[in-house]
Design an enzyme around this catalytic site. Structure first.
Site, PDB file in Angstrom:
ATOM      1  N   TYR A 178      34.608 -84.865  37.242  1.00 31.96           N
ATOM      2  CA  TYR A 178      33.328 -85.588  37.311  1.00 31.96           C
ATOM      3  C   TYR A 178      32.165 -84.632  37.048  1.00 31.96           C
ATOM      4  O   TYR A 178      31.330 -84.883  36.174  1.00 31.96           O
ATOM      5  CB  TYR A 178      33.192 -86.225  38.689  1.00 31.96           C
ATOM      6  CG  TYR A 178      31.949 -87.069  38.886  1.00 31.96           C
ATOM      7  CD1 TYR A 178      31.717 -88.208  38.116  1.00 31.96           C
ATOM      8  CD2 TYR A 178      31.005 -86.743  39.861  1.00 31.96           C
ATOM      9  CE1 TYR A 178      30.584 -88.986  38.309  1.00 31.96           C
ATOM     10  CE2 TYR A 178      29.873 -87.527  40.066  1.00 31.96           C
ATOM     11  CZ  TYR A 178      29.672 -88.646  39.292  1.00 31.96           C
ATOM     12  OH  TYR A 178      28.545 -89.432  39.483  1.00 31.96           O
ATOM     13  N   ASP A 179      32.138 -83.533  37.802  1.00 34.51           N
ATOM     14  CA  ASP A 179      31.005 -82.606  37.690  1.00 34.51           C
ATOM     15  C   ASP A 179      30.828 -82.106  36.261  1.00 34.51           C
ATOM     16  O   ASP A 179      29.725 -82.108  35.712  1.00 34.51           O
ATOM     17  CB  ASP A 179      31.203 -81.387  38.611  1.00 34.51           C
ATOM     18  CG  ASP A 179      31.400 -81.770  40.068  1.00 34.51           C
ATOM     19  OD1 ASP A 179      31.539 -82.977  40.353  1.00 34.51           O
ATOM     20  OD2 ASP A 179      31.434 -80.876  40.930  1.00 34.51           O
ATOM     21  N   GLU A 180      31.953 -81.689  35.655  1.00 32.90           N
ATOM     22  CA  GLU A 180      31.836 -81.106  34.317  1.00 32.90           C
ATOM     23  C   GLU A 180      31.601 -82.179  33.252  1.00 32.90           C
ATOM     24  O   GLU A 180      30.970 -81.913  32.240  1.00 32.90           O
ATOM     25  CB  GLU A 180      33.079 -80.266  33.973  1.00 32.90           C
ATOM     26  CG  GLU A 180      33.280 -79.060  34.902  1.00 32.90           C
ATOM     27  CD  GLU A 180      32.194 -77.986  34.813  1.00 32.90           C
ATOM     28  OE1 GLU A 180      31.168 -78.186  34.132  1.00 32.90           O
ATOM     29  OE2 GLU A 180      32.376 -76.923  35.438  1.00 32.90           O
ATOM     30  N   GLY A 235      36.370 -83.651  57.723  1.00 32.58           N
ATOM     31  CA  GLY A 235      35.962 -82.350  58.254  1.00 32.58           C
ATOM     32  C   GLY A 235      35.410 -82.554  59.662  1.00 32.58           C
ATOM     33  O   GLY A 235      35.803 -83.490  60.370  1.00 32.58           O
ATOM     34  N   PRO A 243      30.868 -80.884  48.862  1.00 36.90           N
ATOM     35  CA  PRO A 243      29.642 -80.103  49.071  1.00 36.90           C
ATOM     36  C   PRO A 243      29.193 -80.111  50.542  1.00 36.90           C
ATOM     37  O   PRO A 243      29.237 -81.151  51.193  1.00 36.90           O
ATOM     38  CB  PRO A 243      28.617 -80.806  48.171  1.00 36.90           C
ATOM     39  CG  PRO A 243      29.442 -81.457  47.103  1.00 36.90           C
ATOM     40  CD  PRO A 243      30.703 -81.891  47.800  1.00 36.90           C
TER      41      PRO A 243
HETATM   42  P1  NAD Z   1      29.993 -97.921  39.537  1.00 34.45           P
HETATM   43  O1  NAD Z   1      31.406 -97.423  39.512  1.00 34.45           O
HETATM   44  O2  NAD Z   1      29.662 -99.049  40.428  1.00 34.45           O
HETATM   45  O3  NAD Z   1      29.517 -98.290  38.075  1.00 34.45           O
HETATM   46  C1  NAD Z   1      29.936 -97.601  36.935  1.00 34.45           C
HETATM   47  C2  NAD Z   1      30.349 -98.637  35.890  1.00 34.45           C
HETATM   48  O4  NAD Z   1      30.775 -97.982  34.691  1.00 34.45           O
HETATM   49  C3  NAD Z   1      31.528 -99.518  36.344  1.00 34.45           C
HETATM   50  O5  NAD Z   1      31.168-100.884  36.235  1.00 34.45           O
HETATM   51  C4  NAD Z   1      32.665 -99.152  35.379  1.00 34.45           C
HETATM   52  O6  NAD Z   1      33.550-100.230  35.135  1.00 34.45           O
HETATM   53  C5  NAD Z   1      31.870 -98.720  34.153  1.00 34.45           C
HETATM   54  N1  NAD Z   1      32.634 -97.843  33.260  1.00 34.45           N
HETATM   55  C6  NAD Z   1      33.303 -96.702  33.567  1.00 34.45           C
HETATM   56  N2  NAD Z   1      33.885 -96.197  32.466  1.00 34.45           N
HETATM   57  C7  NAD Z   1      33.558 -97.012  31.430  1.00 34.45           C
HETATM   58  C8  NAD Z   1      33.845 -97.004  30.041  1.00 34.45           C
HETATM   59  N3  NAD Z   1      34.607 -96.056  29.482  1.00 34.45           N
HETATM   60  N4  NAD Z   1      33.338 -97.999  29.274  1.00 34.45           N
HETATM   61  C9  NAD Z   1      32.563 -98.973  29.818  1.00 34.45           C
HETATM   62  N5  NAD Z   1      32.257 -99.034  31.133  1.00 34.45           N
HETATM   63  C10 NAD Z   1      32.757 -98.055  31.925  1.00 34.45           C
HETATM   64  O7  NAD Z   1      29.072 -96.640  39.874  1.00 34.45           O
HETATM   65  P2  NAD Z   1      27.511 -96.564  40.236  1.00 34.45           P
HETATM   66  O8  NAD Z   1      27.401 -96.030  41.597  1.00 34.45           O
HETATM   67  O9  NAD Z   1      26.825 -97.826  39.873  1.00 34.45           O
HETATM   68  O10 NAD Z   1      27.044 -95.409  39.246  1.00 34.45           O
HETATM   69  C11 NAD Z   1      26.290 -95.671  38.068  1.00 34.45           C
HETATM   70  C12 NAD Z   1      25.946 -94.345  37.403  1.00 34.45           C
HETATM   71  O11 NAD Z   1      25.152 -93.537  38.291  1.00 34.45           O
HETATM   72  C13 NAD Z   1      27.178 -93.511  37.052  1.00 34.45           C
HETATM   73  O12 NAD Z   1      26.962 -92.852  35.824  1.00 34.45           O
HETATM   74  C14 NAD Z   1      27.248 -92.495  38.176  1.00 34.45           C
HETATM   75  O13 NAD Z   1      27.890 -91.308  37.775  1.00 34.45           O
HETATM   76  C15 NAD Z   1      25.771 -92.278  38.493  1.00 34.45           C
HETATM   77  N6  NAD Z   1      25.560 -91.826  39.876  1.00 34.45           N
HETATM   78  C16 NAD Z   1      25.692 -92.682  40.928  1.00 34.45           C
HETATM   79  C17 NAD Z   1      25.510 -92.204  42.222  1.00 34.45           C
HETATM   80  C18 NAD Z   1      25.599 -93.106  43.421  1.00 34.45           C
HETATM   81  O14 NAD Z   1      25.421 -92.616  44.552  1.00 34.45           O
HETATM   82  N7  NAD Z   1      25.846 -94.392  43.298  1.00 34.45           N
HETATM   83  C19 NAD Z   1      25.200 -90.861  42.437  1.00 34.45           C
HETATM   84  C20 NAD Z   1      25.108 -90.011  41.337  1.00 34.45           C
HETATM   85  C21 NAD Z   1      25.264 -90.497  40.048  1.00 34.45           C
HETATM   86  N1  UDP Z   2      33.099 -89.022  53.853  1.00 39.11           N
HETATM   87  C1  UDP Z   2      33.619 -89.175  55.139  1.00 39.11           C
HETATM   88  N2  UDP Z   2      34.424 -90.246  55.375  1.00 39.11           N
HETATM   89  C2  UDP Z   2      34.732 -91.182  54.424  1.00 39.11           C
HETATM   90  C3  UDP Z   2      34.183 -91.023  53.117  1.00 39.11           C
HETATM   91  C4  UDP Z   2      33.384 -89.923  52.871  1.00 39.11           C
HETATM   92  O1  UDP Z   2      33.358 -88.361  56.030  1.00 39.11           O
HETATM   93  O2  UDP Z   2      35.476 -92.131  54.731  1.00 39.11           O
HETATM   94  C5  UDP Z   2      32.217 -87.867  53.576  1.00 39.11           C
HETATM   95  C6  UDP Z   2      32.631 -87.050  52.362  1.00 39.11           C
HETATM   96  O3  UDP Z   2      33.577 -86.066  52.735  1.00 39.11           O
HETATM   97  C7  UDP Z   2      31.296 -86.455  51.940  1.00 39.11           C
HETATM   98  C8  UDP Z   2      30.278 -87.519  52.325  1.00 39.11           C
HETATM   99  O4  UDP Z   2      30.931 -88.363  53.280  1.00 39.11           O
HETATM  100  O5  UDP Z   2      31.027 -85.273  52.685  1.00 39.11           O
HETATM  101  C9  UDP Z   2      29.795 -88.357  51.145  1.00 39.11           C
HETATM  102  O6  UDP Z   2      30.943 -88.820  50.465  1.00 39.11           O
HETATM  103  P1  UDP Z   2      30.882 -89.830  49.235  1.00 39.11           P
HETATM  104  O7  UDP Z   2      32.302 -90.004  48.763  1.00 39.11           O
HETATM  105  O8  UDP Z   2      30.134 -91.045  49.599  1.00 39.11           O
HETATM  106  O9  UDP Z   2      30.015 -89.096  48.121  1.00 39.11           O
HETATM  107  P2  UDP Z   2      29.842 -87.575  47.645  1.00 39.11           P
HETATM  108  O10 UDP Z   2      28.499 -87.210  48.127  1.00 39.11           O
HETATM  109  O11 UDP Z   2      30.914 -86.705  48.236  1.00 39.11           O
HETATM  110  O12 UDP Z   2      29.954 -87.677  46.174  1.00 39.11           O
END
Ligand code: NAD
Ligand code: UDP
Length: 313
Positions: free
Chosen positions: A145-147, A205, A272
């Site tokens: 994911y990160d990369e 944790g 993290p």
């Molecule tokens: P989500 O999983 O609810 O939505 C992502 C959508 O992308 C899904 O509907 C999935 O079916 C679609 N998708 C994935 N791969 C696809 C592909 N190859 N072709 C077409 N559709 C595809 O996630 P979200 O929380 O709504 O996240 C939306 C965006 O925001 C993402 O890019 C995510 O990385 C980013 N983001 C979200 C958070 C958060 O806390 N929600 C935090 C950081 C970044």
């Molecule tokens: N976490 C937790 N219990 C759960 C799910 C997540 O303690 O059932 C913790 C997880 O280890 C992280 C934080 O909650 O430290 C946020 O996790 P999340 O998966 O929501 O997003 P992240 O910030 O790790 O991408």
């Protein structure tokens, strides 16, 4: 304005579609439903300015007609989802982002990438500022994911520099609200589901790791402002109100009136230890800051999850 949104059936994507339609945009939503839910956009069926195409964005995209904005939200986004689909995650961040950039380029449209705070990895700078380059394990479990997001950011900047494409990059921090999947493993749905069912709340944790939670309406406002801005470098979007995960579990237990016990489970690899956005840049560039308090946002989210439980029961 005609706007293409990938990840439209996802959590943030579906709310963004609602907002764009309210702003009189015509919206073309794309999603392959790998984690998205058709119910998130069911209310838009028949909307005269909404069109949906079930489409994997890593494959060829056939979007006819003029396009003004391309908003790229498609990705696996929760740790449970991306750990289950690491290759699809890398693919959507790389090939998928490239397809969406090419679409924007061919249409003369503007492009926005939703990147992530995960670009900072397990950060050594706190709070995280956009100029911090991060501390990411490139071969760890979360690296898919990160990369993929770091690559997507680099590709976006390359399209801007090479082709003069008008691009924006949002670094989104933990966002929550209605339409999250109950079982996607992220901490907000996990704790709410457990608390509402009276089941043990699983703190990973010792719960001393921190996160800062942003309500989805605030996030959508930030994205809406960013897509219109001239800022090309990444902008953090998130709520700087930081707390430990153990505090968060207790807060949810209290506000749901749950009697769930809190149990401790092993911390996932590379989780993290601390995360809080520095949002000074978003404030300066977009005049944006979150306005919804955690209690207010959680109340709306609890209501949504209670509704889901009632439907399932
Ligand atoms: P989500 O999983 O609810 O939505 C992502 C959508 O992308 C899904 O509907 C999935 O079916 C679609 N998708 C994935 N791969 C696809 C592909 N190859 N072709 C077409 N559709 C595809 O996630 P979200 O929380 O709504 O996240 C939306 C965006 O925001 C993402 O890019 C995510 O990385 C980013 N983001 C979200 C958070 C958060 O806390 N929600 C935090 C950081 C970044
Ligand atoms: N976490 C937790 N219990 C759960 C799910 C997540 O303690 O059932 C913790 C997880 O280890 C992280 C934080 O909650 O430290 C946020 O996790 P999340 O998966 O929501 O997003 P992240 O910030 O790790 O991408």
């Amino acid at each position: 304005m005609r706007t293409v949104v990938s990840g439209a059936a996802g959590f943030i994507g579906s709310h963004l579609c609602d907002r764009l339609l309210a702003e009189r945009h015509t919206v073309v939503g794309l999603d392959n439903f790998i984690t998205g839910n058709p119910l998130n956009i069911a209310h838009l069926k028949g909307h005269p300015r909404f069109e949906f195409l079930q489409q994997d964005i890593t494959g060829p995209l056939a979007i006819s007609g003029a396009v003004d904005f391309v908003l790229n939200l498609a990705s696996l986004a929760s740790p449970r989802d991306y750990l289950e689909h690491p290759i699809e995650t890398l693919d959507v961040g790389s090939s998928g982002t490239r397809r969406m950039l090419d679409l924007a380029l061919s249409k003369g449209a503007r492009f926005l990438l939703t990147s992530t705070s995960e670009c900072y990895g397990d950060p050594l700078v706190h709070p995280q500022v956009e100029t911090y380059w991060g501390n990411v394990n490139p071969v760890g479990l979360r690296s898919c994911y990160d990369e993929s997001k770091r690559f997507a950011e680099a590709l976006t900047m390359a399209y801007h520099r090479t082709h003069g494409l008008r691009t924006n990059i949002a670094r989104i921090f933990n966002t929550y609200g209605p339409r999250m999947k109950l079982d996607d493993g992220r901490v907000v749905p996990a704790f709410l589901d457990q608390a509402l069912r009276g089941q043990p709340m699983t703190v990973f944790g010792d719960g001393s790791q921190t996160r800062s939670f942003c309500y989805v309406a605030d996030m959508v406002e930030g994205l809406y402002r960013l897509m219109q801005s001239e800022e090309r470098y990444p902008v953090n979007l998130g709520n700087p109100c930081e707390m430990t995960i153990l505090e968060f579990a207790r807060r949810i237990r209290q506000m749901t009136g749950s009697r769930s016990e809190i149990v401790f489970q092993p911390l996932p690899e590379d989780d993290p230890k601390q995360r809080r956005p520095d949002i000074a840049k978003a404030h300066a560039v977009l005049n944006w800051q979150p306005g919804v308090s955690l209690d207010e946002g959680l109340r709306a989210t609890v209501e949504y999850f209670r509704g889901l439980h009632a439907t399932v029961a």
